[in-house]
Write an enzyme that holds these catalytic residues in place. Sequence first.
Site, PDB file in Angstrom:
ATOM      1  N   ASP A  68      30.052  50.516  45.628  1.00 52.93           N
ATOM      2  CA  ASP A  68      30.604  49.289  46.601  1.00 52.93           C
ATOM      3  C   ASP A  68      31.826  48.518  45.716  1.00 52.93           C
ATOM      4  OD1 ASP A  68      29.339  47.046  48.748  1.00 52.93           O
ATOM      5  OD2 ASP A  68      30.319  45.989  46.400  1.00 52.93           O
ATOM      6  N   ILE A  69      33.245  48.548  46.675  1.00 48.23           N
ATOM      7  CA  ILE A  69      34.076  47.756  46.134  1.00 48.23           C
ATOM      8  C   ILE A  69      34.085  46.677  45.980  1.00 48.23           C
ATOM      9  CG2 ILE A  69      36.211  47.948  46.897  1.00 48.23           C
ATOM     10  CD1 ILE A  69      36.483  49.848  48.677  1.00 48.23           C
ATOM     11  N   GLU A 113      32.766  47.958  52.596  1.00 44.60           N
ATOM     12  CA  GLU A 113      32.965  48.594  51.408  1.00 44.60           C
ATOM     13  C   GLU A 113      31.201  49.309  50.938  1.00 44.60           C
ATOM     14  OE1 GLU A 113      31.529  44.380  50.923  1.00 44.60           O
ATOM     15  OE2 GLU A 113      32.319  45.325  52.165  1.00 44.60           O
TER      16      GLU A 113
END
Length: 453
Positions: free
Chosen positions: A324-325, A367
């Site tokens: 996950d960004i 994301e």
Amino acid sequence: MLTEHLQSIHADWTHALQTFPETIRSNVGEQVKLHREQLAASFYEAMLANTEAARYLDNKSVKQRLSGSLQRWMVDLFQLETSPEHIKKQIQQQVEIGVIHARIDIPVHLVLRGGRILKISFNDCTDLSEDAYRFFRTLLDLSLEVLAIAYHKNAERNTRTEEAYRLFSISQDVGREKEAQRAALLNWENHILFSQATGDTSAESMRLAQSEFGLWFRHKGLHAFEGAPECNQILAEIDRLDSSILPLMTDSSADKINVIHDIRAALKTISFCLESLFKRSEELETGKDVLTRLLNRKFLPAVMSKQLTLARTRNERYGLLVIDIDHFKDVNDTYGHDNGDYILQQVAVVLSNSTRSGDYCFRLGGEEFMVVVVDVNQQQVLAVANKLRETIAKERFKLTSGKESLHLTTSIGVSVYSGHPDYTYDMKHADQALYQAKQQGRNCVVLWDETAD
């Protein structure tokens, strides 16, 4: 249609509850609750005695979970509640169980065998009227019918997805894939020659099966070209190289020139077979994420089912990385969604360039990404995850203007194949590890701890 089948089951279920008086239903429910542990014990004793069924029950954690799950299922099934909403909920629960059985690939006949065992066990451990036994059998049979319907429909869907992924595996830029695998074979040959020249001839570093080409072929190529005779020939040459020819590299009495000739002859055969396989491939429907060109969720069941099969038959493990960004919402809010999409594309490129040919990169949505790392142990999976996190942290991600760039960090949750026959358990564990990574401040890698489950 599934809906029509379930409507018919709903009517039958309602009729069964209305046919039998509350005293009988209550008595059966109490007896099931009273004897649930004995019923579960008898069920698993009989199932474990069956060689085929034992394959799905030999994992310790599975046994520990399933006994309690079976007991809860039986108690829930024979509740007194008769409202349409409750019946609908009960049927939906059976549908979900059927879907899980299809995903795990437990044959329907084993499910039906389990139902027969429960009927015998309930008869043996209780002393009830014939009407009570008839009610128990009726409701259990309705439940198993729903399981079978859901299983069949989901199995059909899995078959279609499996075939679609097979076609996708062939079609994802055939020309580029062909050149990439040619180059991988050449790199391996050069590596062997260099190793011979420098004296670094350790078996593990030389095996073709563990090379970029070997991983790609065993985990993707075999699936893409399933059924083609060239596949068996390539596998045979890989095995011959790794088991018979390469060991001669460390044999002081062996003629090294002849060994090198044998290696080149085997690689020539592999190259010829590979060329033949690619020639038969065509441009077909793809299953790539439109934005990032990574795999999308469509082929997740096919990929994970294939890895489970390999884990069972070859004793290989896989790792899952859910990535996950960090604070990506701030990027969208500050720079706009166009820049957010552009950054997602760049992250996808980093993931593709930082993983091996045999690994799989997915965009799960938003994301969040997932990487399936094949044929690894826990230490290796963690090394891959940390390398990815560090690589992304060092990268400068450009904005659409071309003048500005950003630094990003990622949180990564990691799980390793647990032995459970349902791959969604490993995915759930990776998700839980990702949540822990975020709780710990982000920009870190967390391995799921099996003692916490």
